[in-house]
Scaffold this active site. Structure first.
Site, PDB file in Angstrom:
ATOM      1  N   ASP A 196       6.999  -5.843  -6.434  1.00 22.75           N
ATOM      2  CA  ASP A 196       6.213  -6.481  -7.488  1.00 22.75           C
ATOM      3  C   ASP A 196       6.155  -7.980  -7.221  1.00 22.75           C
ATOM      4  O   ASP A 196       7.188  -8.617  -6.975  1.00 22.75           O
ATOM      5  CB  ASP A 196       6.835  -6.228  -8.865  1.00 22.75           C
ATOM      6  CG  ASP A 196       6.846  -4.751  -9.224  1.00 22.75           C
ATOM      7  OD1 ASP A 196       5.815  -4.086  -9.011  1.00 22.75           O
ATOM      8  OD2 ASP A 196       7.886  -4.261  -9.705  1.00 22.75           O
TER       9      ASP A 196
ATOM     10  N   ASP B 214       8.765  -0.021  -5.042  1.00 24.21           N
ATOM     11  CA  ASP B 214       7.592  -0.864  -4.804  1.00 24.21           C
ATOM     12  C   ASP B 214       8.033  -2.324  -4.774  1.00 24.21           C
ATOM     13  O   ASP B 214       9.138  -2.663  -5.200  1.00 24.21           O
ATOM     14  CB  ASP B 214       6.558  -0.690  -5.926  1.00 24.21           C
ATOM     15  CG  ASP B 214       5.973   0.712  -5.981  1.00 24.21           C
ATOM     16  OD1 ASP B 214       6.107   1.440  -4.981  1.00 24.21           O
ATOM     17  OD2 ASP B 214       5.404   1.068  -7.025  1.00 24.21           O
TER      18      ASP B 214
END
Length: 204
Positions: free
Chosen positions: A131, A129
């Site tokens: 962030d 992912d």
């Protein structure tokens, strides 16, 4: 040097500062002159709470660093990714940068993407992912949060944004939802609040 803030990267922590029960990989991180990451916690004067990261999510270690040992400090706001990258997280960073720049708010990558950009050490993988930290000193309307989330959700990978408020941090995804109270992360620990910016919430 500014006071360290959550998600800042700090260089200079000596191996000798680790407790006796520290895992070998944590010793190797400091021996390799890699940075530590500031985390949220209340510390005695002259100290800052930090975290060490190794390979993979299982290698995380909480520690304390003396402020006098800080040789270099870098916040997420100073980090920008390469123009071209094979990693979806860095591709996503490049794709959303114009939108976040246009907001006029300070922002930057944290987590694996921020660490990789700052150190050159490859910690990302194809499923990572992205962030991000977005400084919001003034309240962000929940409708605006939903609009921003809709844009970010079109990126090449999942993007998780922390809204940094004067009281702590709240997830953009949660603030864009419809729950009456959201989880605020602060130095005193997490708690549910109705308004992450309200002075009375900070004093609670």
């Amino acid at each position: 040097m500014n006071a360290p803030r959550p998600h800042d990267l700090l260089w200079g922590m000596p191996v000798s500062a680790l407790p006796a029960d520290a895992p070998q990989w944590a010793l190797d991180v400091l021996a390799g002159a890699q940075p530590v990451v500031v985390r949220r916690a209340i510390c005695d004067h002259g100290w800052v709470a930090v975290g060490l990261r190794g390979q993979g999510r299982t290698q995380r270690f909480a520690a304390l660093m003396r402020l006098v040992d800080i040789q270099r400090q870098q916040g997420p706001e100073a980090l920008r990714g390469p123009g071209q990258s094979p990693w979806p997280a860095l591709q996503a960073l490049a794709s959303v940068a114009p939108v976040l720049n246009a907001s006029g708010l300070a922002w930057g990558p944290t987590g694996g993407a921020g660490y990789q950009i700052a150190t050159g050490i490859e910690v990302l993988h194809t499923g990572s992912d992205l962030d991000l930290l977005l400084h919001t000193p003034q309240p962000l309307a929940r409708a605006q949060a939903r609009e921003l989330l809709d844009i970010l959700d079109c990126a090449p990978c999942r993007i998780d944004v922390q809204l940094e408020t004067p009281a702590g941090a709240v997830a953009l995804r949660e603030w864009a939802g419809f729950a009456r109270r959201v989880l605020l992360k602060s130095d005193h620990g997490p708690r549910l609040v109705g308004d992450p910016w309200a002075a009375q919430e900070r004093a609670a």
